[in-house]
Write an enzyme that holds these catalytic residues in place. Structure first.
Site, PDB file in Angstrom:
ATOM      1  N   LEU A 123       6.808   4.343 -10.942  1.00 33.37           N
ATOM      2  CA  LEU A 123       6.185   3.430  -9.979  1.00 33.37           C
ATOM      3  C   LEU A 123       5.878   4.127  -8.665  1.00 33.37           C
ATOM      4  CD1 LEU A 123       8.364   0.227 -10.508  1.00 33.37           C
ATOM      5  CD2 LEU A 123       6.124   0.745 -11.464  1.00 33.37           C
ATOM      6  N   GLY A 124       6.712   5.065  -8.297  1.00 33.02           N
ATOM      7  CA  GLY A 124       6.482   5.757  -7.038  1.00 33.02           C
ATOM      8  C   GLY A 124       7.385   6.961  -6.905  1.00 33.02           C
ATOM      9  N   LYS A 125       6.910   7.918  -6.134  1.00 39.04           N
ATOM     10  CA  LYS A 125       7.691   9.129  -5.924  1.00 39.04           C
ATOM     11  C   LYS A 125       7.543   9.533  -4.475  1.00 39.04           C
ATOM     12  CE  LYS A 125       8.364  13.823  -7.686  1.00 39.04           C
ATOM     13  NZ  LYS A 125       7.884  14.848  -8.640  1.00 39.04           N
ATOM     14  N   GLY A 126       8.653   9.888  -3.856  1.00 38.02           N
ATOM     15  CA  GLY A 126       8.582  10.194  -2.443  1.00 38.02           C
ATOM     16  C   GLY A 126       9.422  11.377  -2.053  1.00 38.02           C
ATOM     17  N   GLY A 127       9.936  11.330  -0.831  1.00 38.86           N
ATOM     18  CA  GLY A 127      10.585  12.485  -0.239  1.00 38.86           C
ATOM     19  C   GLY A 127      11.778  12.988  -1.007  1.00 38.86           C
ATOM     20  N   CYS A 141      12.597   8.948  -6.755  1.00 33.90           N
ATOM     21  CA  CYS A 141      11.534   8.388  -7.590  1.00 33.90           C
ATOM     22  C   CYS A 141      11.935   6.970  -7.977  1.00 33.90           C
ATOM     23  CB  CYS A 141      11.332   9.223  -8.854  1.00 33.90           C
ATOM     24  SG  CYS A 141      10.795  10.916  -8.544  1.00 33.90           S
ATOM     25  N   VAL A 142      10.934   6.132  -8.155  1.00 30.04           N
ATOM     26  CA  VAL A 142      11.187   4.760  -8.575  1.00 30.04           C
ATOM     27  C   VAL A 142      10.468   4.523  -9.895  1.00 30.04           C
ATOM     28  CG1 VAL A 142      10.934   2.329  -8.005  1.00 30.04           C
ATOM     29  CG2 VAL A 142      11.453   3.964  -6.207  1.00 30.04           C
ATOM     30  N   ASP A 156      12.341  -3.094  11.041  1.00 28.20           N
ATOM     31  CA  ASP A 156      11.092  -2.609  10.436  1.00 28.20           C
ATOM     32  C   ASP A 156      10.395  -3.719   9.647  1.00 28.20           C
ATOM     33  OD1 ASP A 156       9.095  -0.815  10.000  1.00 28.20           O
ATOM     34  OD2 ASP A 156      10.094   0.255   8.373  1.00 28.20           O
TER      35      ASP A 156
END
Length: 781
Positions: free
Chosen positions: A20-24, A27-28, A139
């Site tokens: 679903l997503g990958k970041g710093g 990963c999701v 936030d």
């Protein structure tokens, strides 16, 4: 929520599906729990990437708090565990994605006020829950609000949240999303729970307008606007919406409305218990759900490819809920898509705050693994292909750039430019008659007519006598019902006609900026708050003048009509200070009357107070003028540089009987010597001092003053407000339009006979009252 034991405690108990997503540093993935058969989102944090980052305490604190939170408006963290390589967070899956993306991709329009109130109610409920536990989110933004399958709003991304030891505890860390960050946070001032209220105000503005209130192309310029509280609320929003936004976006955090008061505000009361019920095509299994299942984590700095719209992230300890924030945002996920909708990359700034050294025992939290040390910075992941969504994003840019216009309370008026004649007619319709020069006919002709209803929703496009057009007439062309008429509404207007609509909307905006909604007589000046609620005009009785508008800012003129460029001078400060008081008072008057309105019963326009009366001793008045000139003393000059032609040389009260007497004697000599009616124009008068005055049929007056009398032009509107324009000054188009009749008038005056009686005629010198003036051409420009 399912019982804790129904969720697996090892990764082998989940069927991991697509990314679903990958970041710093994480990963999701979308996954399915093999125990409960429930779809979830799994955030996998790579331990190797976060070693040595010094951020492990933050995540431990975040997970510890998040795991204890349970509320319908807060994204749920079901469980967590770890192995040798990863820390796993099992998160609730929100099927309809982040709110901002849903608005842009699915709805393709801002939310209605009723829809926005429903969203706001859920967000406020969630924040009340968090604040009751002394948790400050820090936030709140459209990208951190997720929509469940049944369209319930979930507060996500607690990567910046912090646990306060008491409600009044203050922090100093600069963190948040630039478009939603509060002024006290930007200024590195101490801040507490009211910082979330500012973000709620930005969120409400974005829901209703479609863009954040301080949005710019660069982070620094956005933060500058935030610090200055530099924003404008569109006039098409209801009073209740504008008032609530204003109360939330108070620069002083102590002046902001509380969460409890938000729920009792008229904006929320008016909406009632509405729920979100928009139609949607549903989120795709891949891209759509990723919006919902991302978690924040902590990164340092990552800018996306579109704009310098970043996310400010603190390295301060995170003591807050729901680690189910949107990973795609904070990990740089879907960078190519984000540039089209809500460019928010991850941007974090290190904090001066220290973290509690107490570490969380993973085993104590129900996990049999060693403590996790996580959080670091890594490269953003490549975007996942999603052609359908990409296409929708492209389509999203194709819409009319202005909201529906509204002509409520605007007086009929007609105004001509080089290319068009713009009118507001009696029924509130806006009519734009487009002009084109026809060489064969040797004249300009009306070749296209656009009629827009008063609420801006219905548009009729008509081409009269195609190929020939219509001759320009004195009055707006009547509607011609024919098969060639094209009828549209605001939502389906073809793009080729958008410029016409924008043209009309700007015209209506101009009329609003010159139409008084509240007229207030203070002790020092006559004040006009215009219909757009932002333009403001002060006409001091002394002759000074002050104008305030979003486009030109504040302009101050002294009693001689000279603009005071140095607004720090004592004179300018005095005028500005009084204008600020009057502006706030006019807004309060407007707010109170808006609440008193019921249905179609409007309280506007309204005049509050009256001009102060200045007493003059009878001994100071020359004989023969005491009865005819009393009004000159009781009505001081209301506008900078204006001239009262009933007694043209009196501009302000002065002490001394000799001075007053000489002024009145001079005024007595300035009497009409010629007068005639000019068909289609009005009444023209020549005064003995050489002044030529034309009183138009709408009640407005143009007076041309010879150089011997000071020169310039004075324009008196039909409501009695006068403005003087010196020679070589730029004239408003409405004044220039009226001056175009002057050559014809002067020619006829030369041939006109002298008036036999030289009796002073006060009525001939004054503009007609608004009540007796015809309905047309009352635009104040």
């Amino acid at each position: 929520m399912l019982p804790f034991r129904t969720y697996g405690e090892t990764i082998d108990e989940y069927e991991v599906q697509h990314l679903l997503g990958k970041g710093g540093f994480a990963c999701v993935y979308k996954a399915k729990c093999l125990r409960s058969h429930q779809n979830v989102a799994i955030k996998m944090i790579d331990k190797k990437l976060i070693q040595g980052s010094g951020l492990s305490n933050r995540v431990r604190q975040e997970v510890e708090i998040h795991s204890r939170l349970k509320h319908p408006s807060v994204l749920q963290l079901y469980t967590f565990f770890q192995d040798a390589n990863y820390v796993y967070l099992i998160l609730e899956l929100a099927d309809n994605g982040e709110l901002h993306r849903y608005m842009n991709q699915q709805m393709k329009r801002p939310f209605t006020e009723q829809e926005a109130a429903s969203i706001l109610r859920q967000v406020v409920d969630g924040l009340l829950y968090l604040h009751s536990h002394n948790i400050m989110h820090r936030d709140i933004s459209m990208s951190n609000l997720l929509l469940s399958k049944d369209m319930h709003v979930k507060i996500a991304d607690f990567g910046l949240a912090t646990q306060l030891k008491r409600p009044d505890e203050r922090h100093m860390t600069m963190c948040g999303t630039p478009n939603y960050i509060s002024p006290e946070v930007v200024s590195h001032q101490s801040h507490g729970l009211p910082a979330d209220l500012w973000s709620v105000g930005c969120m409400l503005y974005t829901l209703l307008v479609g863009r954040p209130p301080f949005d710019t192309d660069a982070v620094q310029s956005t933060l500058n606007k935030v610090v200055q509280s530099d924003y404008t609320i569109p006039g098409h929003l209801s009073y209740e919406a504008r008032d609530l936004i204003d109360k939330l976006l108070r620069k002083n955090p102590h002046e902001r409305i509380s969460l409890e008061q938000v729920l009792r505000h008229p904006f929320m009361v008016k909406a009632g218990g509405s729920t979100i019920s928009y139609t949607t095509n549903g989120a795709s299994d891949g891209y759509g759900q990723s919006i919902v299942s991302g978690d924040s984590g902590i990164v340092t700095f990552a800018s996306n490819d579109s704009k310098n719209s970043h996310r400010l992230r603190s390295v301060e300890q995170q003591a807050t809920p729901q680690m189910m924030p949107q990973i795609q945002e904070e990990y740089g996920y879907y960078q190519d898509h984000r540039q089209k909708y809500a460019p928010h990359a991850a941007y974090r700034q290190s904090s001066a705050e220290t973290l509690d050294s107490t570490e969380m025992d993973w085993q104590r939290m129900g996990q049999n693994a060693q403590k996790a040390n996580f959080l670091a910075h890594s490269t953003p992941a490549a975007p996942v292909p999603a052609p359908v969504i990409r296409k929708a994003g492209k389509h999203n840019t194709e819409h009319i750039s202005v909201p529906p216009l509204n002509t409520l309370r605007l007086q009929p008026t007609r105004y001509k430019t080089k290319n068009a004649i713009m009118s507001i007619v009696a029924n509130g319709e806006v009519v734009i008659e487009f002009i084109k020069s026809k060489s064969k006919m040797n004249e300009d002709r009306i070749i296209d007519i656009c009629r827009i209803s008063g609420d801006g929703r219905r548009i009729i496009i008509h081409q009269p006598d195609p190929g020939r057009g219509l001759p320009i007439q004195e009055q707006t062309s009547e509607t011609h019902s024919s098969g060639t008429d094209n009828v549209y509404n605001y939502d389906n207007l073809p793009s080729k006609h958008w410029k016409k609509y924008v043209y009309a909307a700007r015209f209506v905006g101009l009329v609003k900026s010159k139409t008084p909604k509240v007229t207030y007589f203070s002790a020092l000046a006559k004040c006009h708050l215009m219909e757009n609620m932002t333009d403001f005009e002060m006409n001091y009785y002394s002759g000074a003048k002050l104008t305030k508008s979003p486009s030109e800012g504040i302009k101050v003129f002294d009693i001689h009509g000279v603009q005071l460029l140095d607004q720090s001078s004592s004179e300018a400060k005095r005028l500005i200070e009084h204008s600020n008081e009057c502006f706030a008072h006019c807004l309060s008057i407007c707010n109170a009357l808006e609440l008193a309105q019921t249905g179609s019963n409007t309280c506007f326009p309204v005049t509050i107070g009256r001009r102060p009366v200045v007493e003059v001793l009878p001994s100071h008045r020359p004989e023969g003028l005491r009865d005819t000139t009393n009004f000159a003393y009781s009505t001081p000059k209301s506008q900078q540089g204006s001239i009262n032609f009933s007694i043209s040389t009196i501009s302000s009260m002065r002490s001394g009987s000799d001075n007053i007497g000489s002024q009145l004697l001079a005024a007595q000599q300035n009497v009409p010597i010629k007068r005639l009616n000019v068909p289609g124009v009005g009444t023209a008068t020549e005064l003995s001092h050489g002044i030529v005055q034309v009183q138009f049929v709408d009640g407005s007056v143009i007076s041309v003053i010879p150089e011997a009398q000071g020169g310039g032009i004075t324009y008196t509107q039909s409501n009695g407000v006068s403005t003087h324009f010196p020679d070589h000054d730029d004239l408003p188009l409405s004044v220039r339009d009226r001056l175009s009749h002057l050559p014809q008038v002067q020619m006829k005056l030369r041939c006109a006979p002298l008036i036999s009686s030289k009796k002073f005629d006060c009525n001939a010198m004054n503009a007609k009252s608004t009540a007796s003036a015809p309905w047309y051409n009352r635009m104040l420009i």
